[in-house]
Design an enzyme around this catalytic site. Structure first.
Site, PDB file in Angstrom:
ATOM      1  N   ARG A 119     -13.054   9.573  -2.210  1.00  0.00           N
ATOM      2  CA  ARG A 119     -11.955  10.533  -2.005  1.00  0.00           C
ATOM      3  C   ARG A 119     -12.493  11.893  -2.403  1.00  0.00           C
ATOM      4  O   ARG A 119     -12.895  12.101  -3.552  1.00  0.00           O
ATOM      5  CB  ARG A 119     -10.733  10.170  -2.845  1.00  0.00           C
ATOM      6  CG  ARG A 119      -9.684  11.275  -2.843  1.00  0.00           C
ATOM      7  CD  ARG A 119      -8.350  10.840  -3.365  1.00  0.00           C
ATOM      8  NE  ARG A 119      -7.673   9.972  -2.416  1.00  0.00           N
ATOM      9  CZ  ARG A 119      -6.369   9.696  -2.459  1.00  0.00           C
ATOM     10  NH1 ARG A 119      -5.612  10.227  -3.398  1.00  0.00           N
ATOM     11  NH2 ARG A 119      -5.832   8.891  -1.566  1.00  0.00           N
ATOM     12  N   HIS A 146      -7.330  10.520   6.713  1.00  0.00           N
ATOM     13  CA  HIS A 146      -6.905   9.505   5.744  1.00  0.00           C
ATOM     14  C   HIS A 146      -6.757   8.176   6.494  1.00  0.00           C
ATOM     15  O   HIS A 146      -5.658   7.648   6.661  1.00  0.00           O
ATOM     16  CB  HIS A 146      -5.583   9.930   5.105  1.00  0.00           C
ATOM     17  CG  HIS A 146      -5.274   9.221   3.820  1.00  0.00           C
ATOM     18  ND1 HIS A 146      -6.109   8.271   3.267  1.00  0.00           N
ATOM     19  CD2 HIS A 146      -4.209   9.313   2.978  1.00  0.00           C
ATOM     20  CE1 HIS A 146      -5.575   7.821   2.144  1.00  0.00           C
ATOM     21  NE2 HIS A 146      -4.429   8.429   1.944  1.00  0.00           N
ATOM     22  N   GLN A 149      -4.805   4.964   5.027  1.00  0.00           N
ATOM     23  CA  GLN A 149      -3.343   5.036   5.090  1.00  0.00           C
ATOM     24  C   GLN A 149      -2.862   4.753   6.513  1.00  0.00           C
ATOM     25  O   GLN A 149      -1.891   4.023   6.717  1.00  0.00           O
ATOM     26  CB  GLN A 149      -2.872   6.419   4.638  1.00  0.00           C
ATOM     27  CG  GLN A 149      -1.361   6.569   4.629  1.00  0.00           C
ATOM     28  CD  GLN A 149      -0.692   5.751   3.542  1.00  0.00           C
ATOM     29  OE1 GLN A 149      -1.074   5.824   2.377  1.00  0.00           O
ATOM     30  NE2 GLN A 149       0.314   4.962   3.906  1.00  0.00           N
ATOM     31  N   ASP A 242       5.252  13.951   5.346  1.00  0.00           N
ATOM     32  CA  ASP A 242       4.342  13.987   4.198  1.00  0.00           C
ATOM     33  C   ASP A 242       4.716  15.222   3.381  1.00  0.00           C
ATOM     34  O   ASP A 242       5.500  16.071   3.833  1.00  0.00           O
ATOM     35  CB  ASP A 242       2.886  14.071   4.699  1.00  0.00           C
ATOM     36  CG  ASP A 242       1.854  13.809   3.617  1.00  0.00           C
ATOM     37  OD1 ASP A 242       2.244  13.520   2.453  1.00  0.00           O
ATOM     38  OD2 ASP A 242       0.648  13.899   3.908  1.00  0.00           O
ATOM     39  N   CYS A 282       3.650   8.497   3.282  1.00  0.00           N
ATOM     40  CA  CYS A 282       2.483   7.870   2.649  1.00  0.00           C
ATOM     41  C   CYS A 282       2.567   7.868   1.129  1.00  0.00           C
ATOM     42  O   CYS A 282       1.816   7.147   0.482  1.00  0.00           O
ATOM     43  CB  CYS A 282       1.207   8.564   3.113  1.00  0.00           C
ATOM     44  SG  CYS A 282       1.172  10.325   2.774  1.00  0.00           S
ATOM     45  N   ARG A 310      -1.264  -0.981   2.037  1.00  0.00           N
ATOM     46  CA  ARG A 310      -2.564  -0.384   1.777  1.00  0.00           C
ATOM     47  C   ARG A 310      -3.546  -1.468   1.319  1.00  0.00           C
ATOM     48  O   ARG A 310      -4.694  -1.515   1.757  1.00  0.00           O
ATOM     49  CB  ARG A 310      -2.446   0.699   0.687  1.00  0.00           C
ATOM     50  CG  ARG A 310      -1.742   1.969   1.113  1.00  0.00           C
ATOM     51  CD  ARG A 310      -2.533   2.730   2.154  1.00  0.00           C
ATOM     52  NE  ARG A 310      -3.868   3.075   1.698  1.00  0.00           N
ATOM     53  CZ  ARG A 310      -4.172   4.158   0.982  1.00  0.00           C
ATOM     54  NH1 ARG A 310      -3.225   5.020   0.665  1.00  0.00           N
ATOM     55  NH2 ARG A 310      -5.417   4.408   0.617  1.00  0.00           N
TER      56      ARG A 310
HETATM   57  N1   CP Z   1      -0.997   7.644  -0.084  1.00  0.00           N
HETATM   58  C1   CP Z   1      -2.038   7.758  -0.921  1.00  0.00           C
HETATM   59  O1   CP Z   1      -3.205   7.909  -0.507  1.00  0.00           O
HETATM   60  O2   CP Z   1      -1.703   7.634  -2.234  1.00  0.00           O
HETATM   61  P1   CP Z   1      -2.640   8.059  -3.457  1.00  0.00           P
HETATM   62  O3   CP Z   1      -2.909   9.543  -3.312  1.00  0.00           O
HETATM   63  O4   CP Z   1      -1.825   7.745  -4.688  1.00  0.00           O
HETATM   64  O5   CP Z   1      -3.908   7.266  -3.400  1.00  0.00           O
END
Ligand code: CP
Length: 332
Positions: A119, A146, A149, A242, A282, A310
């Site tokens: 990430r 992403h 997700q 979002d 998400c 997820r």
């Molecule tokens: N939706 C998502 O990626 O959640 P986090 O940022 O908590 O990993």
């Protein structure tokens, strides 16, 4: 409606092709590879929390340059359930070359781990990292994409409707963020048409809309952007939003809030969608900003199914990238 799967999905030709590959964006998968992952995820979900040994002795390294709850915990517990284990390295700017180059970080982690989740902030250092890695790299969120997700979201929608092809999804809010991009790509690859409801300042570029149409060409998918949220969500099957400001863009928070306030998903907007429409987000969510409490905590909302999925989707991805999947059907 519940989707019926059988174990034959695990031996689809697409399954074995993913081994050793990187998944940085949705288009790193073909439509049949995405469909195959959803089938595997469904089977893994049905098998429950019982520990399997498919990844026994395998290690997942996770590099997080930004906060996370869902991504971090679902990957870690997913690896445990598959018989392997995960380790996490937290920190700022691993990939920005301040301490060492993205290539060197990748070469080091490849010597320890069988796959790597990252990430990070910008997408380009992640691409450099993945090119230097000798083990599969999964994008756990970058500025551009992403995919984890979006795969889980396709699983959630398919669970509810039994199919994806022919459905219509509206994305309400910032049509230029990582979530909007990956979601629209995944939807089009699965045969769903997409509308965006965004102010001009946050409208997805025309080139991106054209790419979505191209991805969904076998299904005659459409992709259109509207400034009117009511127009964009009219009769759709899924309404998705979002947060107004993505992680790392906090400097634009005030400007985004002013532009996106008319795009809040509230009860009036949900009433314009189809009566059976799902509300999706998400997470994390800001009640009273991009969505009202009445919608996110109401009967249309599937946000916690998304969060749960997820883990199932990522377990399928880990298996597909680290094994050839063959024979799993006999063991589940
Ligand atoms: N939706 C998502 O990626 O959640 P986090 O940022 O908590 O990993």
């Amino acid at each position: 409606m519940q989707t019926m799967y059988n174990y034959a999905v695990l031996t689809m030709p697409a399954a074995g092709r993913l081994r050793g590959r990187n998944v940085l964006t949705m288009v790193d998968l073909s439509p049949d590879e995405l469909a195959s992952l959803l089938g595997t995820a469904h089977i893994l979900k049905a098998a429950g929390r019982e520990q399997q040994r498919f990844l026994q002795g395998k290690s997942l390294a996770m590099l997080f340059e930004k906060p996370s709850l869902r991504t971090r915990v679902s990957f870690e517990i997913g690896m445990t359930q598959l018989g392997g284990h995960a380790v996490i390295a937290h920190g700022q700017d691993f990939l920005l070359g301040k301490r060492e180059t993205p290539e060197d970080v990748a070469r080091v982690l490849s010597r320890y781990a069988d796959a790597i989740v990252v990430r990070t902030h910008e997408h380009e250092p992640l691409q450099r990292f993945a090119a230097a890695s000798t083990v599969p790299v999964i994008n756990g969120l970058s500025a551009a994409a992403h995919p984890c997700q979006a795969i889980a979201d396709m699983l959630t929608i398919k669970e509810r409707f039994g199919t994806l092809s022919g459905l219509r999804l509206a994305y309400v809010g910032d049509g230029r963020n990582n979530m909007a991009y990956s979601l629209a790509e995944a939807a089009a690859m699965s045969g769903m048409s997409v509308t965006f409801a965004s102010p001009i300042t946050h409208r997805p570029p025309d080139a991106f809309l054209a790419r979505v149409v191209e991805l969904g060409k076998p299904f005659n998918v459409t992709a259109r952007a509207f400034t009117s949220p009511l127009r964009a969500v009219r009769d759709v099957d899924v309404v998705y939003t979002d947060v107004w400001t993505s992680m790392g863009d906090e400097a634009y928070s005030e400007r985004n809030s002013a532009a996106l306030r008319p795009y809040q998903v509230n009860e009036e907007l949900m009433a314009a969608a189809a009566p059976h429409a799902l509300f999706m987000h998400c997470l994390p969510a800001h009640r009273g900003e991009e969505v009202t409490a009445g919608v996110i905590d109401g009967p249309h909302s599937v946000v916690f199914d998304q969060a749960e999925n997820r883990m199932h989707a990522q377990k399928a991805l880990l298996l597909a990238l680290m094994t050839d999947l063959r024979g799993l059907g006999d063991q589940l």
